[in-house]
Design a protein around this motif. Structure first.
Motif, PDB file in Angstrom:
ATOM      1  N   VAL A  37      23.467 -13.398  40.832  1.00 36.84           N
ATOM      2  CA  VAL A  37      24.526 -12.470  41.264  1.00 36.84           C
ATOM      3  C   VAL A  37      24.086 -11.724  42.517  1.00 36.84           C
ATOM      4  CG1 VAL A  37      25.802 -10.383  40.623  1.00 36.84           C
ATOM      5  CG2 VAL A  37      25.513 -12.231  38.962  1.00 36.84           C
ATOM      6  N   TYR A  38      22.864 -11.222  42.491  1.00 39.49           N
ATOM      7  CA  TYR A  38      22.307 -10.500  43.650  1.00 39.49           C
ATOM      8  C   TYR A  38      22.389 -11.372  44.902  1.00 39.49           C
ATOM      9  CZ  TYR A  38      18.456  -8.722  46.618  1.00 39.49           C
ATOM     10  OH  TYR A  38      17.684  -8.282  47.661  1.00 39.49           O
ATOM     11  N   SER A  39      21.939 -12.623  44.787  1.00 35.81           N
ATOM     12  CA  SER A  39      21.896 -13.519  45.951  1.00 35.81           C
ATOM     13  C   SER A  39      23.283 -13.946  46.401  1.00 35.81           C
ATOM     14  CB  SER A  39      21.053 -14.760  45.625  1.00 35.81           C
ATOM     15  OG  SER A  39      19.731 -14.393  45.302  1.00 35.81           O
ATOM     16  N   ALA A  40      24.243 -13.939  45.496  1.00 32.20           N
ATOM     17  CA  ALA A  40      25.613 -14.310  45.864  1.00 32.20           C
ATOM     18  C   ALA A  40      26.285 -13.225  46.700  1.00 32.20           C
ATOM     19  CB  ALA A  40      26.438 -14.583  44.605  1.00 32.20           C
ATOM     20  N   TYR A  41      25.843 -11.984  46.533  1.00 33.70           N
ATOM     21  CA  TYR A  41      26.471 -10.869  47.253  1.00 33.70           C
ATOM     22  C   TYR A  41      25.659 -10.386  48.449  1.00 33.70           C
ATOM     23  CZ  TYR A  41      30.737  -9.970  44.708  1.00 33.70           C
ATOM     24  OH  TYR A  41      32.014 -10.074  44.222  1.00 33.70           O
ATOM     25  N   PHE A  42      24.349 -10.419  48.327  1.00 39.33           N
ATOM     26  CA  PHE A  42      23.519  -9.968  49.440  1.00 39.33           C
ATOM     27  C   PHE A  42      22.811 -11.168  50.055  1.00 39.33           C
ATOM     28  CE2 PHE A  42      19.656  -8.473  51.476  1.00 39.33           C
ATOM     29  CZ  PHE A  42      20.134  -7.414  52.235  1.00 39.33           C
ATOM     30  N   PRO A  43      22.974 -11.418  51.365  1.00 41.98           N
ATOM     31  CA  PRO A  43      23.518 -10.470  52.333  1.00 41.98           C
ATOM     32  C   PRO A  43      24.982 -10.670  52.745  1.00 41.98           C
ATOM     33  CG  PRO A  43      22.384 -12.220  53.497  1.00 41.98           C
ATOM     34  CD  PRO A  43      22.236 -12.534  52.026  1.00 41.98           C
ATOM     35  N   HIS A  44      25.588 -11.828  52.478  1.00 39.48           N
ATOM     36  CA  HIS A  44      26.792 -12.177  53.239  1.00 39.48           C
ATOM     37  C   HIS A  44      28.052 -11.425  52.838  1.00 39.48           C
ATOM     38  CE1 HIS A  44      24.190 -15.891  53.802  1.00 39.48           C
ATOM     39  NE2 HIS A  44      24.200 -15.261  54.954  1.00 39.48           N
ATOM     40  N   VAL A  45      28.342 -11.320  51.535  1.00 42.34           N
ATOM     41  CA  VAL A  45      29.532 -10.559  51.134  1.00 42.34           C
ATOM     42  C   VAL A  45      29.371  -9.108  51.577  1.00 42.34           C
ATOM     43  CG1 VAL A  45      30.918  -9.741  49.200  1.00 42.34           C
ATOM     44  CG2 VAL A  45      30.032 -12.083  49.189  1.00 42.34           C
ATOM     45  N   CYS A  46      28.173  -8.559  51.370  1.00 43.78           N
ATOM     46  CA  CYS A  46      27.919  -7.176  51.773  1.00 43.78           C
ATOM     47  C   CYS A  46      28.034  -7.005  53.286  1.00 43.78           C
ATOM     48  CB  CYS A  46      26.533  -6.742  51.301  1.00 43.78           C
ATOM     49  SG  CYS A  46      26.361  -6.596  49.506  1.00 43.78           S
ATOM     50  N   CYS A  47      27.502  -7.956  54.036  1.00 47.32           N
ATOM     51  CA  CYS A  47      27.574  -7.892  55.493  1.00 47.32           C
ATOM     52  C   CYS A  47      29.019  -7.946  55.971  1.00 47.32           C
ATOM     53  CB  CYS A  47      26.771  -9.041  56.099  1.00 47.32           C
ATOM     54  SG  CYS A  47      26.785  -9.067  57.909  1.00 47.32           S
ATOM     55  N   LEU A  48      29.803  -8.853  55.405  1.00 48.79           N
ATOM     56  CA  LEU A  48      31.210  -8.958  55.793  1.00 48.79           C
ATOM     57  C   LEU A  48      31.931  -7.637  55.582  1.00 48.79           C
ATOM     58  CD1 LEU A  48      33.686 -10.658  56.634  1.00 48.79           C
ATOM     59  CD2 LEU A  48      33.970 -11.221  54.206  1.00 48.79           C
ATOM     60  N   HIS A  49      31.702  -7.015  54.436  1.00 48.43           N
ATOM     61  CA  HIS A  49      32.336  -5.736  54.097  1.00 48.43           C
ATOM     62  C   HIS A  49      32.125  -4.712  55.209  1.00 48.43           C
ATOM     63  CE1 HIS A  49      31.955  -1.905  51.412  1.00 48.43           C
ATOM     64  NE2 HIS A  49      33.111  -1.923  52.052  1.00 48.43           N
TER      65      HIS A  49
ATOM     66  N   GLU B 138      33.456 -14.940  61.460  1.00 46.24           N
ATOM     67  CA  GLU B 138      33.946 -16.163  60.822  1.00 46.24           C
ATOM     68  C   GLU B 138      32.811 -16.907  60.132  1.00 46.24           C
ATOM     69  OE1 GLU B 138      36.577 -18.477  60.168  1.00 46.24           O
ATOM     70  OE2 GLU B 138      37.507 -16.510  60.111  1.00 46.24           O
ATOM     71  N   GLN B 139      31.640 -16.935  60.759  1.00 46.41           N
ATOM     72  CA  GLN B 139      30.480 -17.587  60.151  1.00 46.41           C
ATOM     73  C   GLN B 139      30.057 -16.856  58.881  1.00 46.41           C
ATOM     74  OE1 GLN B 139      28.178 -20.520  61.304  1.00 46.41           O
ATOM     75  NE2 GLN B 139      28.353 -20.131  59.127  1.00 46.41           N
ATOM     76  N   ILE B 140      30.086 -15.529  58.917  1.00 50.55           N
ATOM     77  CA  ILE B 140      29.707 -14.738  57.742  1.00 50.55           C
ATOM     78  C   ILE B 140      30.703 -14.952  56.609  1.00 50.55           C
ATOM     79  CG2 ILE B 140      29.420 -12.362  56.881  1.00 50.55           C
ATOM     80  CD1 ILE B 140      28.351 -11.751  59.812  1.00 50.55           C
ATOM     81  N   VAL B 141      31.989 -15.062  56.938  1.00 54.75           N
ATOM     82  CA  VAL B 141      32.997 -15.380  55.917  1.00 54.75           C
ATOM     83  C   VAL B 141      32.658 -16.716  55.256  1.00 54.75           C
ATOM     84  CG1 VAL B 141      35.418 -16.006  55.523  1.00 54.75           C
ATOM     85  CG2 VAL B 141      34.871 -14.032  56.949  1.00 54.75           C
ATOM     86  N   ASP B 142      32.333 -17.708  56.047  1.00 55.80           N
ATOM     87  CA  ASP B 142      32.005 -19.029  55.505  1.00 55.80           C
ATOM     88  C   ASP B 142      30.767 -18.968  54.602  1.00 55.80           C
ATOM     89  OD1 ASP B 142      34.143 -20.142  56.832  1.00 55.80           O
ATOM     90  OD2 ASP B 142      32.953 -20.894  58.527  1.00 55.80           O
ATOM     91  N   TRP B 143      29.741 -18.258  55.049  1.00 53.72           N
ATOM     92  CA  TRP B 143      28.535 -18.112  54.229  1.00 53.72           C
ATOM     93  C   TRP B 143      28.854 -17.399  52.908  1.00 53.72           C
ATOM     94  CZ3 TRP B 143      25.495 -16.214  59.070  1.00 53.72           C
ATOM     95  CH2 TRP B 143      24.920 -17.308  59.718  1.00 53.72           C
ATOM     96  N   ALA B 144      29.675 -16.354  52.991  1.00 52.61           N
ATOM     97  CA  ALA B 144      30.025 -15.592  51.783  1.00 52.61           C
ATOM     98  C   ALA B 144      30.773 -16.473  50.784  1.00 52.61           C
ATOM     99  CB  ALA B 144      30.862 -14.369  52.161  1.00 52.61           C
ATOM    100  N   ARG B 145      31.710 -17.260  51.279  1.00 51.51           N
ATOM    101  CA  ARG B 145      32.452 -18.166  50.386  1.00 51.51           C
ATOM    102  C   ARG B 145      31.516 -19.151  49.701  1.00 51.51           C
ATOM    103  NH1 ARG B 145      37.027 -19.515  54.791  1.00 51.51           N
ATOM    104  NH2 ARG B 145      38.603 -17.951  54.265  1.00 51.51           N
ATOM    105  N   ARG B 146      30.587 -19.684  50.459  1.00 50.39           N
ATOM    106  CA  ARG B 146      29.634 -20.632  49.886  1.00 50.39           C
ATOM    107  C   ARG B 146      28.784 -19.953  48.816  1.00 50.39           C
ATOM    108  NH1 ARG B 146      24.781 -21.403  53.608  1.00 50.39           N
ATOM    109  NH2 ARG B 146      24.374 -19.406  52.576  1.00 50.39           N
ATOM    110  N   ASP B 147      28.330 -18.764  49.089  1.00 61.02           N
ATOM    111  CA  ASP B 147      27.429 -18.070  48.161  1.00 61.02           C
ATOM    112  C   ASP B 147      28.084 -17.810  46.809  1.00 61.02           C
ATOM    113  OD1 ASP B 147      25.563 -18.042  50.164  1.00 61.02           O
ATOM    114  OD2 ASP B 147      25.798 -15.910  50.644  1.00 61.02           O
ATOM    115  N   VAL B 148      29.350 -17.383  46.816  1.00 60.85           N
ATOM    116  CA  VAL B 148      29.978 -17.004  45.543  1.00 60.85           C
ATOM    117  C   VAL B 148      30.341 -18.216  44.704  1.00 60.85           C
ATOM    118  CG1 VAL B 148      30.811 -14.803  46.449  1.00 60.85           C
ATOM    119  CG2 VAL B 148      32.330 -16.805  46.505  1.00 60.85           C
ATOM    120  N   ASP B 149      30.247 -19.405  45.279  1.00 61.84           N
ATOM    121  CA  ASP B 149      30.464 -20.624  44.487  1.00 61.84           C
ATOM    122  C   ASP B 149      29.392 -20.801  43.421  1.00 61.84           C
ATOM    123  OD1 ASP B 149      32.744 -21.290  45.833  1.00 61.84           O
ATOM    124  OD2 ASP B 149      31.796 -22.780  47.141  1.00 61.84           O
TER     125      ASP B 149
END
Length: 362
Positions: free
Chosen positions: A241-253, A288-299
């Motif tokens: 869970v930690y790795s799915a949110y940090f850093p990309h979802v948090c960075c996008l926010h 846009e790159q961070i959005v893509d990384w975030a989507r991948r992470d939460v999978d």
């Protein structure tokens, strides 16, 4: 872990069911919680502390409302999650106001103030006088009450032991950022760069401003609270869970927050992490790159559709802000991001505008 989390407490599976929960439970219950804290803030003896506490609630209520999404994701435990998230976010917003408009430029003062956030997520920590290094002292017990409210609710989370080290890591990074970004303007950039040099091993693919932005989000903490609320989580699951949110979802926010605040920060002389891109085109491409990384992470974690809704909701929430229309470059970036987004993003944008227009005006 995945099957257990999906079957025991299924997250909202589509945008309509999520927003139904937000309207029925999230928004009204956040406002009930904030009414309690507002009432306490109004009784603060110190005028400056009272002013900043009330201003933080008045202008940053939507932070708590956004955080409430993680509470309504587990309806049966929202009586724990929602007061916890509101109290923790209220500490964050209050301290941000205190430091932004501070009568002090002392990093030790900022560090001690933010110790309250680390204490809030550490169930056995003893509150101290967090104002000891500043002239304003008398808050009527407001900050300590916020800390103990977090602790009391955390003790009710069945799997908190599993997430505690990851929560403390995120909160520690958040506190570091707040100290560095609020010191004297001529010192803050070098302090942030030195801090990044010590931490860039964590996110070598991110630029320093993007790493700093990632540490400024509370979403990873909220998700870990949710994950600890009764899914039989172990250390492996907590780390996922930690790795799915940090850093990309948090960075996008936080990058989206800075995107819309560029003109406001320019006028106020405040630090804005978007100013460190070479051009609006570069900023757009990186987001846009961070959005893509975030989507991948939460999978990689349960409830992928829920987490993807969070990502689309973030983009919609910030790009629907009235400040976007006042800034030509931001309008251009906004249009490009919306054009590439799925229909879910449009749905959340409509809802965000409706909430701003009707729920805040009535």
């Amino acid at each position: 872990m995945n099957d257990m989390m999906q079957s025991r407490y299924p997250f909202p599976r589509n945008a309509i069911s999520l927003m139904q929960r937000v309207y029925k439970y999230g928004l009204p219950e956040v406002r009930q919680e904030l009414d309690v804290w507002r009432s306490m803030a109004e009784r603060m003896p110190d005028e400056e502390l009272r002013k900043q506490a009330l201003a933080s609630i008045a202008t940053k209520q939507f932070h708590c409302e956004g955080g409430a999404i993680y509470a309504v994701a587990n309806i049966s435990q929202r009586h724990i999650l929602l007061p916890l998230i509101v109290a923790f976010q209220t500490i964050s917003d209050y301290l941000d106001n205190l430091c932004d408009r501070s009568t002090s430029m002392d990093p030790d003062d900022f560090r001690l103030l933010h110790q309250s956030m680390l204490d809030a997520v550490t169930p056995d920590a003893q509150p101290v006088n967090y104002y000891r290094l500043r002239s304003e002292q008398e808050d009527g017990g407001y900050l300590e009450a916020l800390v103990t409210t977090c602790q009391q609710n955390i003790r009710k989370l069945p799997d908190y032991d599993a997430v505690l080290p990851y929560v403390r890591d995120l909160v520690g990074l958040y506190c570091d950022l707040q100290v560095h970004k609020h010191i004297a303007p001529e010192l803050r950039e070098s302090a942030l760069l030195n801090w990044w040099s010590e931490n860039k091993y964590r996110t070598p693919h991110l630029q320093w401003n993007e790493f700093a932005a990632a540490t400024g989000s509370t979403l990873g903490v909220f998700m870990l609270f949710l994950a600890a609320s009764g899914f039989g989580l172990d250390d492996t699951g907590a780390k996922q869970v930690y790795s799915a949110y940090f850093p990309h979802v948090c960075c996008l926010h936080i990058m989206l927050d800075y995107v819309i605040d560029q003109e406001e920060d320019r006028r106020g002389g405040d630090l804005n992490f978007c100013n460190y891109y070479d051009s609006p085109d570069t900023m757009y491409e990186r987001i846009e790159q961070i959005v893509d990384w975030a989507r991948r992470d939460v999978d990689s974690i349960p409830g992928t559709s829920f987490h993807r809704m969070i990502i689309e909701g973030l983009v919609a929430l910030y790009l629907s802000d009235p400040k976007v229309s006042e800034q030509q470059e931001v309008r251009t970036v906004s249009r490009r991001l919306m054009r590439k987004g799925p229909l879910t993003r449009v749905f959340f944008m409509v809802n965000s505008r409706w909430i701003r227009k009707y729920m805040y005006e009535h």
